[in-house]
Design an enzyme around this catalytic site. Sequence first.
Site, PDB file in Angstrom:
ATOM      1  N   ASN A   8      -1.526  29.404   6.428  1.00  0.00           N
ATOM      2  CA  ASN A   8      -1.720  29.762   4.847  1.00  0.00           C
ATOM      3  C   ASN A   8      -0.676  30.216   4.310  1.00  0.00           C
ATOM      4  O   ASN A   8      -0.152  31.557   4.487  1.00  0.00           O
ATOM      5  CB  ASN A   8      -3.163  30.779   4.987  1.00  0.00           C
ATOM      6  CG  ASN A   8      -3.479  31.466   3.655  1.00  0.00           C
ATOM      7  OD1 ASN A   8      -3.032  31.105   2.566  1.00  0.00           O
ATOM      8  ND2 ASN A   8      -3.848  32.542   3.873  1.00  0.00           N
ATOM      9  N   TRP A   9      -0.080  29.560   3.562  1.00  0.00           N
ATOM     10  CA  TRP A   9       1.137  29.831   2.772  1.00  0.00           C
ATOM     11  C   TRP A   9       1.109  30.862   1.751  1.00  0.00           C
ATOM     12  O   TRP A   9       2.118  31.446   1.212  1.00  0.00           O
ATOM     13  CB  TRP A   9       2.092  28.881   2.310  1.00  0.00           C
ATOM     14  CG  TRP A   9       2.618  28.066   3.273  1.00  0.00           C
ATOM     15  CD1 TRP A   9       2.743  28.246   4.686  1.00  0.00           C
ATOM     16  CD2 TRP A   9       3.375  26.552   3.120  1.00  0.00           C
ATOM     17  NE1 TRP A   9       3.163  27.117   5.314  1.00  0.00           N
ATOM     18  CE2 TRP A   9       3.847  26.266   4.356  1.00  0.00           C
ATOM     19  CE3 TRP A   9       3.467  25.736   2.073  1.00  0.00           C
ATOM     20  CZ2 TRP A   9       4.474  25.029   4.662  1.00  0.00           C
ATOM     21  CZ3 TRP A   9       4.202  24.695   2.314  1.00  0.00           C
ATOM     22  CH2 TRP A   9       4.693  24.207   3.507  1.00  0.00           C
ATOM     23  N   LYS A  10      -0.195  31.307   1.185  1.00  0.00           N
ATOM     24  CA  LYS A  10      -0.601  32.162   0.103  1.00  0.00           C
ATOM     25  C   LYS A  10       0.218  31.752  -1.124  1.00  0.00           C
ATOM     26  O   LYS A  10       0.559  30.502  -1.456  1.00  0.00           O
ATOM     27  CB  LYS A  10      -0.216  33.394   0.570  1.00  0.00           C
ATOM     28  CG  LYS A  10      -0.956  33.842   2.024  1.00  0.00           C
ATOM     29  CD  LYS A  10      -1.030  35.170   2.443  1.00  0.00           C
ATOM     30  CE  LYS A  10      -1.822  35.230   3.716  1.00  0.00           C
ATOM     31  NZ  LYS A  10      -1.836  36.564   4.128  1.00  0.00           N
ATOM     32  N   HIS A  94     -11.226  34.337   1.871  1.00  0.00           N
ATOM     33  CA  HIS A  94     -10.370  35.028   2.397  1.00  0.00           C
ATOM     34  C   HIS A  94     -10.256  36.550   1.824  1.00  0.00           C
ATOM     35  O   HIS A  94     -10.547  36.809   0.620  1.00  0.00           O
ATOM     36  CB  HIS A  94      -8.810  34.668   1.792  1.00  0.00           C
ATOM     37  CG  HIS A  94      -7.695  35.025   2.780  1.00  0.00           C
ATOM     38  ND1 HIS A  94      -7.152  36.095   2.260  1.00  0.00           N
ATOM     39  CD2 HIS A  94      -6.931  34.391   3.929  1.00  0.00           C
ATOM     40  CE1 HIS A  94      -5.968  36.511   3.440  1.00  0.00           C
ATOM     41  NE2 HIS A  94      -6.073  35.464   4.075  1.00  0.00           N
ATOM     42  N   GLU A  96      -7.792  38.314   0.974  1.00  0.00           N
ATOM     43  CA  GLU A  96      -7.308  38.794  -0.284  1.00  0.00           C
ATOM     44  C   GLU A  96      -8.125  38.170  -1.595  1.00  0.00           C
ATOM     45  O   GLU A  96      -8.070  39.049  -2.809  1.00  0.00           O
ATOM     46  CB  GLU A  96      -5.782  37.946  -0.263  1.00  0.00           C
ATOM     47  CG  GLU A  96      -4.874  38.766   0.730  1.00  0.00           C
ATOM     48  CD  GLU A  96      -3.812  38.049   1.282  1.00  0.00           C
ATOM     49  OE1 GLU A  96      -3.481  36.940   0.824  1.00  0.00           O
ATOM     50  OE2 GLU A  96      -3.291  38.380   2.257  1.00  0.00           O
ATOM     51  N   GLU A 170     -10.860  37.243  10.396  1.00  0.00           N
ATOM     52  CA  GLU A 170      -9.545  37.728  10.100  1.00  0.00           C
ATOM     53  C   GLU A 170      -9.867  39.462   9.744  1.00  0.00           C
ATOM     54  O   GLU A 170     -10.034  39.789   8.747  1.00  0.00           O
ATOM     55  CB  GLU A 170      -9.320  37.135   8.884  1.00  0.00           C
ATOM     56  CG  GLU A 170      -8.618  35.734   9.077  1.00  0.00           C
ATOM     57  CD  GLU A 170      -7.619  35.379   8.443  1.00  0.00           C
ATOM     58  OE1 GLU A 170      -6.485  34.691   8.904  1.00  0.00           O
ATOM     59  OE2 GLU A 170      -8.003  35.440   6.868  1.00  0.00           O
ATOM     60  N   GLY A 176      -1.527  40.720   7.324  1.00  0.00           N
ATOM     61  CA  GLY A 176      -0.110  41.179   6.698  1.00  0.00           C
ATOM     62  C   GLY A 176       0.513  42.722   7.352  1.00  0.00           C
ATOM     63  O   GLY A 176       1.331  42.895   6.436  1.00  0.00           O
ATOM     64  N   SER A 216      -1.761  38.571  11.497  1.00  0.00           N
ATOM     65  CA  SER A 216      -0.433  39.167  12.183  1.00  0.00           C
ATOM     66  C   SER A 216      -0.259  38.203  13.272  1.00  0.00           C
ATOM     67  O   SER A 216       0.255  38.646  14.332  1.00  0.00           O
ATOM     68  CB  SER A 216      -0.296  40.662  12.447  1.00  0.00           C
ATOM     69  OG  SER A 216      -0.143  41.173  11.061  1.00  0.00           O
ATOM     70  N   GLY A 237      -0.655  33.325   8.623  1.00  0.00           N
ATOM     71  CA  GLY A 237       0.142  33.927   7.208  1.00  0.00           C
ATOM     72  C   GLY A 237       1.556  33.750   7.323  1.00  0.00           C
ATOM     73  O   GLY A 237       2.262  32.523   7.456  1.00  0.00           O
ATOM     74  N   GLY A 238       2.110  34.928   7.253  1.00  0.00           N
ATOM     75  CA  GLY A 238       3.590  34.895   7.482  1.00  0.00           C
ATOM     76  C   GLY A 238       4.365  34.453   8.154  1.00  0.00           C
ATOM     77  O   GLY A 238       5.394  33.561   8.043  1.00  0.00           O
TER      78      GLY A 238
HETATM   79  P1  PGA Z   1      -0.662  37.176   8.131  1.00  0.00           P
HETATM   80  O1  PGA Z   1      -1.847  36.392   7.344  1.00  0.00           O
HETATM   81  O2  PGA Z   1      -0.514  36.276   9.379  1.00  0.00           O
HETATM   82  O3  PGA Z   1       0.607  37.220   7.339  1.00  0.00           O
HETATM   83  O4  PGA Z   1      -1.318  38.433   8.579  1.00  0.00           O
HETATM   84  C1  PGA Z   1      -2.930  35.817   7.870  1.00  0.00           C
HETATM   85  C2  PGA Z   1      -3.956  35.373   6.874  1.00  0.00           C
HETATM   86  O5  PGA Z   1      -4.049  36.114   5.925  1.00  0.00           O
HETATM   87  O6  PGA Z   1      -4.458  34.537   6.879  1.00  0.00           O
END
Ligand code: PGA
Length: 253
Positions: A8-10, A94, A96, A170, A176, A216, A237-238
């Site tokens: 997930n590149w956000k 998600h 966020e 999640e 993050g 993470s 994500g990251g």
């Molecule tokens: P993260 O994000 O790996 O940067 O913690 C995961 C996600 O939001 O799907």
Amino acid sequence: MKRIVAGNWKMNHGVAATRSFLREFRPADRGGEVQVLLFPPTTSLAAAAEALGDGSGISLGVQQIHPSPSGAFTGEISAEMAAEAGAGFVLVGHSERRQLFHETDEGTRLRVAAAYRAALCPVLCVGETLEERRGGSLSQVLHRQLDTVLSDPDIGTILRTDTPFVLAYEPVWAIGTGETATPSDAAEAHAILRLRLALHLGEARAEVIPILYGGSVSAGNAGELMAAPGVNGVLVGGASLKPDSFAAIVAAA
Ligand code: PGA
């Protein structure tokens, strides 16, 4: 069950960065045992589809859809538009989106229905906050987030067939933050979700619905997380932003 490694590149990687990522991204061939999904920003979707071409084995998705097929919803895109632009998957719920954009459980239900209307596979994200975990309400939160979606009779009917559906656990406190659930935390939450799926859809069906862990995930911890019972892949994500670290996570699967 095939493992899934999803990135997930956000709000990262525009068109140029997407092309450059895909020039460098060379995941090891896992003999078709691992399904790789990428969720770029919507404006980069067409560039990603073009760069991947046919037969890459990598599938694309969007990070967000509006429940309606069209209409006066400035800034939004529909499931149909996402599908037409090359998406096969969509993230729904998600944390966020829930926290920063006030999406509700009811909103996730509508979006899962919209995804199926356009033949997209929803990746439904659920997870508890730190306060909820500390307050002992892990199961209660996961049940609520799942029940809202699975109690919809139309969605239930779809999910009792072998239509693709992906669930992602999640924990909000791990997203993050660099803080990861331990493999046993992940196994516990995945077992709660699997039981709930079984309650709604029957045990046989629940066994074949992939449940990903997200929060993470890195090249360093992906292997042990995916070795935990009931963890069928990861949502990253990251660590999905760099071709080499994401390829290392695919290799760990
Ligand atoms: P993260 O994000 O790996 O940067 O913690 C995961 C996600 O939001 O799907």
